[in-house]
Design a protein around this motif. Sequence first.
Motif, PDB file in Angstrom:
ATOM      1  N   LEU A   1     -65.102 -30.677  61.683  1.00 58.44           N
ATOM      2  CA  LEU A   1     -66.528 -30.584  61.992  1.00 58.44           C
ATOM      3  C   LEU A   1     -67.358 -31.407  61.013  1.00 58.44           C
ATOM      4  O   LEU A   1     -68.324 -32.072  61.404  1.00 58.44           O
ATOM      5  N   LYS A   2     -66.984 -31.350  59.754  1.00 55.47           N
ATOM      6  CA  LYS A   2     -67.711 -32.101  58.727  1.00 55.47           C
ATOM      7  C   LYS A   2     -67.581 -33.602  58.970  1.00 55.47           C
ATOM      8  O   LYS A   2     -68.572 -34.345  58.923  1.00 55.47           O
ATOM      9  N   LYS A   3     -66.361 -34.048  59.237  1.00 52.24           N
ATOM     10  CA  LYS A   3     -66.121 -35.475  59.442  1.00 52.24           C
ATOM     11  C   LYS A   3     -66.820 -35.995  60.693  1.00 52.24           C
ATOM     12  O   LYS A   3     -67.376 -37.094  60.701  1.00 52.24           O
ATOM     13  N   ILE A   4     -66.767 -35.190  61.762  1.00 51.52           N
ATOM     14  CA  ILE A   4     -67.353 -35.681  63.013  1.00 51.52           C
ATOM     15  C   ILE A   4     -68.878 -35.669  62.950  1.00 51.52           C
ATOM     16  O   ILE A   4     -69.544 -36.486  63.599  1.00 51.52           O
ATOM     17  N   GLN A   5     -69.438 -34.767  62.135  1.00 58.72           N
ATOM     18  CA  GLN A   5     -70.883 -34.788  61.918  1.00 58.72           C
ATOM     19  C   GLN A   5     -71.292 -36.037  61.141  1.00 58.72           C
ATOM     20  O   GLN A   5     -72.335 -36.644  61.407  1.00 58.72           O
ATOM     21  N   GLU A   6     -70.447 -36.415  60.189  1.00 59.49           N
ATOM     22  CA  GLU A   6     -70.727 -37.609  59.385  1.00 59.49           C
ATOM     23  C   GLU A   6     -70.654 -38.888  60.215  1.00 59.49           C
ATOM     24  O   GLU A   6     -71.215 -39.919  59.836  1.00 59.49           O
ATOM     25  N   MET A   7     -69.965 -38.821  61.355  1.00 61.49           N
ATOM     26  CA  MET A   7     -69.798 -40.009  62.202  1.00 61.49           C
ATOM     27  C   MET A   7     -71.002 -40.291  63.087  1.00 61.49           C
ATOM     28  O   MET A   7     -71.132 -41.396  63.646  1.00 61.49           O
ATOM     29  N   ILE A   8     -71.886 -39.306  63.246  1.00 59.23           N
ATOM     30  CA  ILE A   8     -73.035 -39.472  64.143  1.00 59.23           C
ATOM     31  C   ILE A   8     -73.824 -40.740  63.778  1.00 59.23           C
ATOM     32  O   ILE A   8     -74.151 -40.973  62.624  1.00 59.23           O
ATOM     33  N   GLY A   9     -74.118 -41.527  64.813  1.00 63.86           N
ATOM     34  CA  GLY A   9     -74.886 -42.752  64.601  1.00 63.86           C
ATOM     35  C   GLY A   9     -74.041 -43.987  64.379  1.00 63.86           C
ATOM     36  O   GLY A   9     -74.563 -45.107  64.365  1.00 63.86           O
ATOM     37  N   THR A  10     -72.718 -43.811  64.245  1.00 70.27           N
ATOM     38  CA  THR A  10     -71.836 -44.957  64.039  1.00 70.27           C
ATOM     39  C   THR A  10     -71.330 -45.485  65.393  1.00 70.27           C
ATOM     40  O   THR A  10     -71.320 -44.741  66.389  1.00 70.27           O
ATOM     41  N   PRO A  11     -70.907 -46.754  65.458  1.00 69.88           N
ATOM     42  CA  PRO A  11     -70.354 -47.296  66.710  1.00 69.88           C
ATOM     43  C   PRO A  11     -69.161 -46.481  67.213  1.00 69.88           C
ATOM     44  O   PRO A  11     -68.988 -46.308  68.434  1.00 69.88           O
ATOM     45  N   GLU A  12     -68.346 -45.989  66.270  1.00 70.80           N
ATOM     46  CA  GLU A  12     -67.178 -45.188  66.653  1.00 70.80           C
ATOM     47  C   GLU A  12     -67.616 -43.900  67.355  1.00 70.80           C
ATOM     48  O   GLU A  12     -66.997 -43.461  68.331  1.00 70.80           O
ATOM     49  N   TYR A  13     -68.674 -43.315  66.838  1.00 67.64           N
ATOM     50  CA  TYR A  13     -69.148 -42.061  67.438  1.00 67.64           C
ATOM     51  C   TYR A  13     -69.798 -42.313  68.796  1.00 67.64           C
ATOM     52  O   TYR A  13     -69.647 -41.509  69.726  1.00 67.64           O
ATOM     53  N   ASP A  14     -70.482 -43.420  68.932  1.00 70.25           N
ATOM     54  CA  ASP A  14     -71.081 -43.768  70.234  1.00 70.25           C
ATOM     55  C   ASP A  14     -69.998 -43.922  71.302  1.00 70.25           C
ATOM     56  O   ASP A  14     -70.172 -43.480  72.446  1.00 70.25           O
ATOM     57  N   LEU A  15     -68.874 -44.525  70.920  1.00 71.57           N
ATOM     58  CA  LEU A  15     -67.754 -44.661  71.852  1.00 71.57           C
ATOM     59  C   LEU A  15     -67.164 -43.291  72.177  1.00 71.57           C
ATOM     60  O   LEU A  15     -66.805 -43.011  73.328  1.00 71.57           O
ATOM     61  N   PHE A  16     -67.084 -42.444  71.162  1.00 67.30           N
ATOM     62  CA  PHE A  16     -66.584 -41.082  71.355  1.00 67.30           C
ATOM     63  C   PHE A  16     -67.477 -40.323  72.344  1.00 67.30           C
ATOM     64  O   PHE A  16     -66.984 -39.631  73.247  1.00 67.30           O
ATOM     65  N   LEU A  17     -68.806 -40.460  72.199  1.00 71.79           N
ATOM     66  CA  LEU A  17     -69.740 -39.807  73.115  1.00 71.79           C
ATOM     67  C   LEU A  17     -69.553 -40.323  74.539  1.00 71.79           C
ATOM     68  O   LEU A  17     -69.595 -39.549  75.509  1.00 71.79           O
ATOM     69  N   ALA A  18     -69.360 -41.637  74.677  1.00 74.11           N
ATOM     70  CA  ALA A  18     -69.152 -42.233  76.004  1.00 74.11           C
ATOM     71  C   ALA A  18     -67.919 -41.624  76.678  1.00 74.11           C
ATOM     72  O   ALA A  18     -67.940 -41.328  77.883  1.00 74.11           O
ATOM     73  N   LYS A  19     -66.880 -41.408  75.892  1.00 75.47           N
ATOM     74  CA  LYS A  19     -65.647 -40.816  76.438  1.00 75.47           C
ATOM     75  C   LYS A  19     -65.872 -39.352  76.827  1.00 75.47           C
ATOM     76  O   LYS A  19     -65.352 -38.885  77.851  1.00 75.47           O
ATOM     77  N   LEU A  20     -66.637 -38.623  76.004  1.00 73.43           N
ATOM     78  CA  LEU A  20     -66.950 -37.232  76.328  1.00 73.43           C
ATOM     79  C   LEU A  20     -67.753 -37.149  77.620  1.00 73.43           C
ATOM     80  O   LEU A  20     -67.506 -36.275  78.471  1.00 73.43           O
ATOM     81  N   ILE A  21     -68.712 -38.051  77.764  1.00 79.35           N
ATOM     82  CA  ILE A  21     -69.544 -38.079  78.981  1.00 79.35           C
ATOM     83  C   ILE A  21     -68.695 -38.404  80.204  1.00 79.35           C
ATOM     84  O   ILE A  21     -68.808 -37.753  81.254  1.00 79.35           O
ATOM     85  N   ALA A  22     -67.826 -39.401  80.080  1.00 79.73           N
ATOM     86  CA  ALA A  22     -66.963 -39.801  81.195  1.00 79.73           C
ATOM     87  C   ALA A  22     -66.051 -38.646  81.613  1.00 79.73           C
ATOM     88  O   ALA A  22     -65.893 -38.364  82.811  1.00 79.73           O
ATOM     89  N   GLU A  23     -65.477 -37.975  80.636  1.00 82.29           N
ATOM     90  CA  GLU A  23     -64.598 -36.835  80.932  1.00 82.29           C
ATOM     91  C   GLU A  23     -65.366 -35.734  81.655  1.00 82.29           C
ATOM     92  O   GLU A  23     -64.889 -35.166  82.646  1.00 82.29           O
ATOM     93  N   GLY A  24     -66.581 -35.437  81.160  1.00 78.95           N
ATOM     94  CA  GLY A  24     -67.395 -34.390  81.777  1.00 78.95           C
ATOM     95  C   GLY A  24     -67.836 -34.756  83.180  1.00 78.95           C
ATOM     96  O   GLY A  24     -67.826 -33.915  84.094  1.00 78.95           O
ATOM     97  N   ALA A  25     -68.231 -36.010  83.375  1.00 78.35           N
ATOM     98  CA  ALA A  25     -68.688 -36.463  84.693  1.00 78.35           C
ATOM     99  C   ALA A  25     -67.566 -36.389  85.721  1.00 78.35           C
ATOM    100  O   ALA A  25     -67.785 -35.992  86.879  1.00 78.35           O
ATOM    101  N   LEU A  26     -66.369 -36.746  85.322  1.00 75.89           N
ATOM    102  CA  LEU A  26     -65.212 -36.669  86.231  1.00 75.89           C
ATOM    103  C   LEU A  26     -64.886 -35.213  86.572  1.00 75.89           C
ATOM    104  O   LEU A  26     -64.480 -34.898  87.692  1.00 75.89           O
ATOM    105  N   ALA A  27     -65.075 -34.329  85.606  1.00 72.44           N
ATOM    106  CA  ALA A  27     -64.809 -32.908  85.849  1.00 72.44           C
ATOM    107  C   ALA A  27     -65.834 -32.322  86.820  1.00 72.44           C
ATOM    108  O   ALA A  27     -65.492 -31.516  87.692  1.00 72.44           O
ATOM    109  N   VAL A  28     -67.090 -32.732  86.678  1.00 65.14           N
ATOM    110  CA  VAL A  28     -68.151 -32.261  87.582  1.00 65.14           C
ATOM    111  C   VAL A  28     -67.953 -32.831  88.993  1.00 65.14           C
ATOM    112  O   VAL A  28     -68.200 -32.164  90.006  1.00 65.14           O
ATOM    113  N   ASP A  29     -67.506 -34.094  89.043  1.00 68.19           N
ATOM    114  CA  ASP A  29     -67.160 -34.757  90.307  1.00 68.19           C
ATOM    115  C   ASP A  29     -68.325 -34.761  91.303  1.00 68.19           C
ATOM    116  O   ASP A  29     -68.225 -34.248  92.417  1.00 68.19           O
TER     117      ASP A  29
END
Length: 203
Positions: free
Chosen positions: A90-118
Amino acid sequence: MDDNKLLQSIIEQSKKDAEKILEKAEQTAEERRSSFSSNLTRIQNETDSKIADRLEELKKRSDSAVISEIRRQRLKKREFVNAEIRQFFLKKIQEMIGTPEYDLFLAKLIAEGALAVDDDIAVVNCSFREKITDSILSNASEIIKKNTGKEIKLILAKSPPLTGQGIVVESENGRIAYNNQIETRLRRFDEDIKGVISKWITE
């Protein structure tokens, strides 16, 4: 028979009687010694057996206590390690907020959620710590299309931001939702994490 002969005869008879008495006494003493020895051996054997049984009982209790303590310590250690891993993550992932790596992570979370909602249109919400940009939504759409060929329109939610870090994706009518917040994701993988920790601790 004169007095001397009579006296001698009495003495001889007395000697014989005395010898018989001594012989009987010795025999009785020997029997008693044998009986005592036998009883002593029996008592010793019984005592040894009782002591052995008691020692075995104590050993079993001791072994059981040791096993219980080992289990308790392992459980305590697993819980401690699991909590430490969660806090570290939790500490590490909070520290990642705002980084390019975290933006990609968010994109993947959104894609996974959107596919689940269908649904044709998916509504995305995040926490107040994060910011969903058009670039992140576009990246999520590309991930969906690349992996499934589907085209899902992604829009930002007008509702208040989430309290917990991560993403929640809903259908446009709000009837279907997929929670992809960090704590929720951790719970999904909790058993896998515990399994790895348990194996590591018991090896």
